[in-house]
Design a protein around this motif. Structure first.
Motif, mmCIF file in Angstrom:
data_model
loop_
_atom_site.group_PDB
_atom_site.id
_atom_site.type_symbol
_atom_site.label_atom_id
_atom_site.label_comp_id
_atom_site.label_asym_id
_atom_site.label_seq_id
_atom_site.Cartn_x
_atom_site.Cartn_y
_atom_site.Cartn_z
ATOM 1 N N ALA A 39 1.252 -1.023 -0.339
ATOM 2 C CA ALA A 39 0.160 0.168 -0.311
ATOM 3 C C ALA A 39 1.449 1.827 -0.037
ATOM 4 O O ALA A 39 2.244 1.404 0.334
ATOM 5 N N PRO A 40 0.459 1.987 -0.480
ATOM 6 C CA PRO A 40 1.411 3.157 -0.542
ATOM 7 C C PRO A 40 1.333 3.926 0.852
ATOM 8 O O PRO A 40 0.077 3.659 1.627
ATOM 9 N N ALA A 41 1.805 5.296 0.965
ATOM 10 C CA ALA A 41 1.945 5.463 1.978
ATOM 11 C C ALA A 41 0.494 6.425 1.859
ATOM 12 O O ALA A 41 -0.463 6.885 3.572
ATOM 13 N N LEU A 42 0.055 6.856 1.560
ATOM 14 C CA LEU A 42 -1.510 7.503 1.587
ATOM 15 C C LEU A 42 -1.989 7.355 -0.418
ATOM 16 O O LEU A 42 -0.839 7.305 -0.783
ATOM 17 N N ASP A 43 -3.259 7.139 -0.411
ATOM 18 C CA ASP A 43 -3.462 7.428 -1.526
ATOM 19 C C ASP A 43 -3.940 8.557 -2.102
ATOM 20 O O ASP A 43 -5.473 9.247 -1.731
ATOM 21 N N THR A 44 -3.370 9.113 -3.543
ATOM 22 C CA THR A 44 -3.221 10.204 -3.404
ATOM 23 C C THR A 44 -4.440 11.137 -4.751
ATOM 24 O O THR A 44 -4.897 11.897 -4.842
ATOM 25 N N HIS A 72 -5.253 15.199 -12.554
ATOM 26 C CA HIS A 72 -3.860 15.337 -12.567
ATOM 27 C C HIS A 72 -4.072 14.401 -11.414
ATOM 28 O O HIS A 72 -2.651 14.295 -10.555
ATOM 29 N N TYR A 73 -4.968 14.336 -10.725
ATOM 30 C CA TYR A 73 -4.401 13.144 -9.398
ATOM 31 C C TYR A 73 -5.083 11.564 -9.965
ATOM 32 O O TYR A 73 -5.028 10.661 -8.913
ATOM 33 N N GLY A 74 -5.945 11.359 -10.866
ATOM 34 C CA GLY A 74 -6.895 9.612 -11.015
ATOM 35 C C GLY A 74 -7.889 9.638 -10.348
ATOM 36 O O GLY A 74 -8.468 10.977 -9.236
ATOM 37 N N ALA A 75 -8.758 9.397 -10.556
ATOM 38 C CA ALA A 75 -10.295 9.271 -9.919
ATOM 39 C C ALA A 75 -10.205 8.441 -8.343
ATOM 40 O O ALA A 75 -9.558 6.925 -8.531
ATOM 41 N N PRO A 76 -10.244 8.796 -8.028
ATOM 42 C CA PRO A 76 -10.710 7.927 -6.645
ATOM 43 C C PRO A 76 -10.949 6.521 -6.231
ATOM 44 O O PRO A 76 -12.439 6.559 -7.474
ATOM 45 N N PRO A 77 -10.959 5.728 -6.035
ATOM 46 C CA PRO A 77 -11.626 4.546 -6.456
ATOM 47 C C PRO A 77 -13.125 4.715 -5.643
ATOM 48 O O PRO A 77 -13.676 4.804 -4.572
ATOM 49 N N ASN A 78 -13.661 3.966 -6.260
ATOM 50 C CA ASN A 78 -15.562 3.442 -6.132
ATOM 51 C C ASN A 78 -15.496 2.024 -5.642
ATOM 52 O O ASN A 78 -15.799 1.618 -6.122
ATOM 53 N N PRO A 79 -14.984 1.642 -4.178
ATOM 54 C CA PRO A 79 -14.692 0.406 -3.269
ATOM 55 C C PRO A 79 -15.565 -0.772 -3.814
ATOM 56 O O PRO A 79 -15.859 -1.735 -3.973
ATOM 57 N N ARG A 80 -17.351 -0.187 -3.535
ATOM 58 C CA ARG A 80 -19.010 -0.754 -4.406
ATOM 59 C C ARG A 80 -18.694 -1.295 -5.718
ATOM 60 O O ARG A 80 -19.840 -1.628 -5.838
#
Lengths: 501, 501
Positions: B122-127, B214-222
């Motif tokens: 896992a990264p330090a934070l999900d950017t 710039h940062y990409g789409a945050p994930p949609n876990p569901r």
């Protein structure tokens, strides 16, 4: 449901019931019931975010039951009437999704799991490693030599806009917001490195193992289920995990070199006084130094180019191996160091008749403790119970040291300094960084403290720079070999380390 | 090496070679070669941190090759001569360890993988989700009603000590460090909630889909491999992932309600003007409102108790369903809303003869765009190329709107406001939150913008509060049903939502 073109095999009798019983045991956190599903034997596997456990004994001892979750999907692939893979998509009560993959086998004792692989939702940040983290927290000045690098700053350095936490929640709550950066922090940022964040430390930077009682032990990815090493535990784990490329730490009695050895990293403790410690939470000012950790020897040296004063101190590259120091290490570490030495050209073996070693170590601990109470006693006196058990015992002992005892210890320290500087001369001392690989979490760490300090206190006693290079034992666990040289030879030593890496 | 007490089966012919060829393809990032190892068929599985893909078509379309890594350990469990589980412990070039578990099967076309499960460090934070995150970033005042809760703040709110990023790196780099918190942020902290961190937004908060360039789409876990919804994308994903319990967002044209629907969360847009927006980056002041998202309807209401003014606005709980609005949704969403309505007691079906809907939507877009250029044009005029393609096109269009067009649009908005308030009266309008489930990443999002706004622009046009409740389609994907009521009925609506949840 295999990939063969034939029809899918039926789900074998009893598998669904066994899987349901397993899930019930998870829901009820019934570890005894869960243990009955672990296939006995040395080839059983269980992997989760903490690491891969091999063998049913290790799994039963260390594997943790998953947290509360529900199954969103379940897939079964039957390979033959006695084996099936069961894959479950999980949705966790605390948010996020995970996956559980299990290979089930039918045995005389019923259905058991021979291999499990569990993924869980990652937290926002790993609070064992980090206090604050950003993308970046502070951007580096563009165009510098450290552009593209990222720094995990040990939570003893001032970072503008944040309090210094010192590894203790009460200290952090009472700490002021810093108005400027500590010199080393500013130096890295001005050289182009991004600050990734503020990483955990052992309480008041006073431990060698990295098992902070408030935030937990940061993981040691190359030696799972073992301590990360401390007190620069957060920066070290951040570098191991790939969260940062540079871990900025401090080394009073081994706090950079121990995590370097335990995690397979490069680490340097600088000459005492070479880099100013203004803006750094003090532990024992006579021994406190700035240090750093990297995954790469060239980067270790590059950081030195940025932070160290221009230095004319040069010396020979002659390596000196002292059998009495080598013998302080356990056999696996000793063999790793011997194997490394065997690959070097000229290594002089030289006995130093170090009868005073135990006395030196005791004097180091006394003076360190005395100074720690001088700098921290005022605040701790009325609230020593804010510390964890280990820190409390250590500071309580420190508070009991009288001035005469401290003075006597200081005399021994001065004598040791003179003698060690004379023995090292302009050569490079080679020794195991630590006597052992990283101990297992939950093992008797107190028993390992003095043997570890016996090796790590020598550079602090003499104010010498020391670099730890990563080695591996025959069992594949990280350990370190240290190079120590005369004061001011930091750049020399970093260049030597890079050439040997 | 199965769990049976008999001897371990030999590793079948060709398996080692196939595994090596697979690893070579990973090292060479040869996706065509990798695709040949995917067992054809609808039951093949591939899971990684992004989600579980089912079926070889989905895997070939979406699965990503792992990054550069080396194998530290490899374990084989043979279940029969045609099947074996291969488990590899991986060490990644960028730091950290992972695990790869594969079930291999022998077919006429050679060895293939029928199920794979990959874990990566896992990264330090999900950017994609966060800009800064802490443990906590800012502690809540002890003892308040929100003690124990944690907040993901959309990066349009002032947080003391940090710049406002607005979803754009150039804006962030030029932004001053804020000296105080925006009112809503301060309100949550003073009520006891910890600030977990500052979460991503679509550029200048102007999009409905959450695909920040710039940062990409945050994930949609569901709804893996689908957009998160925007522009409060980071706070929504942070709540879905369990990183925070409260996502503080803003809603101008749907920016809280769309991600709520797409991710299966509760979300509220408040009455326009009910909560001050001082310290919030404006998009279109006539429509900008404070809103928030939670996984729990009671917490949604509790946040309202803290942030909303005491309100006397009450009304009936009579639910009104308008067929013309229901018909704006795709069949799967319409059915989910109909199924939910069927579980409610009294629901009045009422036709509103909304011939003006398209005109309203156009007027909303025109006025929103006009205002966006008024507030942001000064800064963007000379540097519009700092925006991504979507934002640039939108702001360029905004800059081209003349005053007369804007005035005409404002007239339509005023008329729509009056008519909608009259139609809703003191009842509660029920409608699909969005016309569709979250679209797949990479699909034609532009085509979905107007149909989505047709539904989401009604509350903003009329300045009304709206709550979105999570539903699921027959396929198990999240969607939402919205409750909209008269201005000032926010508390009423939140209590109703909690009672219906």
């Amino acid at each position: 449901m295999t990939a063969s073109s034939g029809p899918a095999l039926p789900v074998p009798d009893g598998l669904v019931e066994a899987f349901r019983a397993y899930e019930r045991a998870v829901a009820e956190r019934d570890t005894a019931a869960l243990a009955r599903f672990v296939a006995p034997g040395s080839s059983t596997l269980a992997g989760d975010p903490r690491g891969l456990l091999v063998g049913s004994d290790a799994i039963t001892a260390y594997a943790a039951a998953p947290g509360p979750r529900r199954l969103v999907q379940t897939h079964v692939q039957v390979t033959d009437p006695d084996h099936a893979l069961v894959v479950a998509l999980t949705e966790h009560e605390s948010g996020g999704r995970g996956q559980q993959t299990q290979l089930w086998a039918r045995t005389d004792a019923g259905w058991v799991v021979t291999a499990a692989h569990t993924s869980e939702p990652a937290p926002a940040l790993d609070t064992r490693v980090w206090r604050v983290v950003g993308d970046p927290l502070v951007p580096g000045t563009p165009g510098g030599p450290l552009s593209g690098e990222s720094v995990a700053v040990k939570d003893v350095y001032a970072v503008a806009g944040h309090p210094v936490g010192g590894g203790n929640p009460a200290w952090e709550a009472a700490a002021p917001i810093e108005r400027g950066d500590a010199k080393a922090v500013l130096g890295l940022v001005e050289a182009g490195a991004d600050l990734r964040g503020i990483a955990r430390t052992d309480e008041m930077a006073w431990s060698l193992f990295g098992t902070n009682p408030h935030y937990g032990a940061p993981p040691n990815p190359r030696a799972p289920y073992r301590v990360p090493g401390g007190s620069s535990s957060g920066p070290a784990s951040a570098v191991s995990l790939g969260h940062a490329t540079i871990g900025l730490g401090t080394d009073t009695g081994g706090s950079v070199r121990v995590p370097a050895a335990y995690q397979g990293l490069y680490g340097v403790r600088t000459t005492h006084g070479a880099i100013g410690t203004h803006g750094v939470l003090a532990l024992a000012p006579s021994f406190d130094t700035v240090g750093w950790l990297t995954r790469d020897a060239d980067l270790l040296a590059l950081v030195g180019d940025v932070l160290l004063p221009d230095s004319t101190a040069r010396g020979s590259s002659e390596l000196v191996l002292v059998p009495e120091l080598l013998d302080l290490a356990e056999p696996d570490v000793r063999e790793a160091v011997e194997a490394w030495v065997a690959t070097q050209g000229l290594v002089v073996r030289e006995s130093w008749s170090l009868g005073e070693l135990a006395e030196w170590r005791r004097a180091f601990i006394t003076q360190q403790s005395w100074e720690a109470w001088q700098v921290r006693g005022g605040w701790l006196r009325d609230r020593i119970d804010v510390l964890g058990a280990e820190g409390r015992a250590r500071f309580e002992h420190a508070s009991s040291i009288d001035e005469r005892t401290a003075e006597r210890a200081q005399g021994v320290v001065h004598a040791a300094r003179a003698r060690l500087r004379e023995l090292v001369g302009d050569r490079v001392l080679v020794a195991p960084t630590t006597p052992s690989v990283a101990p297992l979490l939950g093992s008797d760490l107190a028993a390992l403290r003095e043997p570890t300090l016996a090796l790590t206190c020598l550079a602090p006693l003499a104010g010498l720079p020391a670099v730890s290079l990563p080695l591996r034992t025959a069992a594949g666990l990280p350990c370190g070999v240290s190079l120590t040289a005369a004061p001011g030879r930091d750049r020399d030593l970093l260049a030597l380390a890079a050439s040997l890496a």
